[in-house]
Design a protein around this motif. Sequence first.
Motif, PDB file in Angstrom:
ATOM      1  N   GLU A 167      34.398  15.476  -7.601  1.00 41.70           N
ATOM      2  CA  GLU A 167      33.988  16.765  -7.054  1.00 41.70           C
ATOM      3  C   GLU A 167      32.644  17.222  -7.620  1.00 41.70           C
ATOM      4  O   GLU A 167      31.831  17.809  -6.902  1.00 41.70           O
ATOM      5  CB  GLU A 167      35.067  17.818  -7.338  1.00 41.70           C
ATOM      6  CG  GLU A 167      34.774  19.184  -6.733  1.00 41.70           C
ATOM      7  CD  GLU A 167      34.483  19.128  -5.240  1.00 41.70           C
ATOM      8  OE1 GLU A 167      33.598  19.883  -4.784  1.00 41.70           O
ATOM      9  OE2 GLU A 167      35.124  18.316  -4.532  1.00 41.70           O
TER      10      GLU A 167
ATOM     11  N   ARG B  71      30.140  15.183  -5.605  1.00 41.54           N
ATOM     12  CA  ARG B  71      30.098  15.653  -4.214  1.00 41.54           C
ATOM     13  C   ARG B  71      29.254  16.917  -4.086  1.00 41.54           C
ATOM     14  O   ARG B  71      28.453  17.070  -3.175  1.00 41.54           O
ATOM     15  CB  ARG B  71      31.512  15.958  -3.724  1.00 41.54           C
ATOM     16  CG  ARG B  71      32.332  14.787  -3.240  1.00 41.54           C
ATOM     17  CD  ARG B  71      33.624  15.352  -2.711  1.00 41.54           C
ATOM     18  NE  ARG B  71      34.589  14.335  -2.326  1.00 41.54           N
ATOM     19  CZ  ARG B  71      35.894  14.448  -2.513  1.00 41.54           C
ATOM     20  NH1 ARG B  71      36.377  15.527  -3.112  1.00 41.54           N
ATOM     21  NH2 ARG B  71      36.723  13.510  -2.123  1.00 41.54           N
ATOM     22  N   SER B  72      29.444  17.825  -5.034  1.00 44.33           N
ATOM     23  CA  SER B  72      28.777  19.124  -4.953  1.00 44.33           C
ATOM     24  C   SER B  72      27.294  19.042  -5.288  1.00 44.33           C
ATOM     25  O   SER B  72      26.535  19.953  -4.976  1.00 44.33           O
ATOM     26  CB  SER B  72      29.449  20.094  -5.926  1.00 44.33           C
ATOM     27  OG  SER B  72      29.185  19.708  -7.267  1.00 44.33           O
TER      28      SER B  72
END
Length: 275
Positions: free
Chosen positions: A82, A85-86
Motif C-alpha cells: 500500500e 501503491r500510494s
Amino acid sequence: MDLRLILSVLGLTLLPGLSVAAGKCERLVVTGSPDAPPYLWQDPQDPKHLIGASADLLQQVAGELGVKVELLYAGKRAQALEEVRSGRMDMLADAPLTINELQSLDYIHPPLLENDYLVWTRKDSPLVYNEVQDLHGHPGALSEKSRITPEFALFAEQHLALARTANLTQAFQKLLLGEVEYVVAGRYSGMAVAQTLSMANDLVAHPQPVDKPGLFLAVSHNSACNDPWLRGQLAKKMTELPASGLTQAALLRNIERWKTQLSQPPQAPVSAPKQ
C-alpha cells in the motif's frame, strides 16, 4: 555543456520530452517483505531498514546508475504494498507478478531474483519422486507464508494434499516425525532452516524446481522516480545480473547472515521468517 546546466543558466525548465537521465530521481525509497530471508527481512540491529540478497543487489545496480537507495521497513507485506501503491514509497524490491497490480505498478523485467521451490523428503523416504505428478496421493506440507505462483497454487489445490503450517520449521518437523512425506519449500530458505535446526543430514532437496516465482522490482505509478530512463536502465541491469555471479554470491552471503542471526538470542522482536 550539459543540457540541464544550459537551461538553468537561461532560467528555463525542461520540456516533457527532454528529461535528463536520473534528473528527477536521485534517491529511491524502497520497501518489501519484512520476513522473507534470505531475500529480504527486517534488520534486527536496525529495525527501520530491510536487509537481504534483494537489498544488496538493488543497492549494487542502483549505485552503478548513480541513484541512491534506501530500503525501509513499512510494515507487513500488505502494508508495504500500500505504501508503494500510494507513491509514499517508490518501489517494491520483491514484488510477485500479479495481473491486478499492473494497475498501480510497473514491473521491471526480468525479475531481480527467482525463488526456486523444491520438494524436500527424508533421506530414508520410500517415496519415489521424479516429477510433481509423483506426489499425487501422498501427504505433504507447505508453509502458509510461502509465496508460490497462482498457477502452482491451483495445481496444488487440485492435485496435491498439502497441509499448511505456520512456518517452514513446523513443516520440516512434521516431515521428520513422519506426519507428511514431503515438504515444498524454497531452495535457499529450506537450506538455511535445515542447517540451523541440524536437519540437513536427514533431508534431501530434489533439484528440479516445482515452482519458480519471480521477485520483481516494481515501481509505483505514483512515484516521481517512475520515468522511462530509470525503468530502461534497471531492466538492462536485470538482464546482465544472472551472468555476473553477483546473484549467487548475494544469496549465499545472506544465507550465512540469516543463519548467524538465528543462532543468536533475539535483540528485539522482528517479523517471523517468511519461508
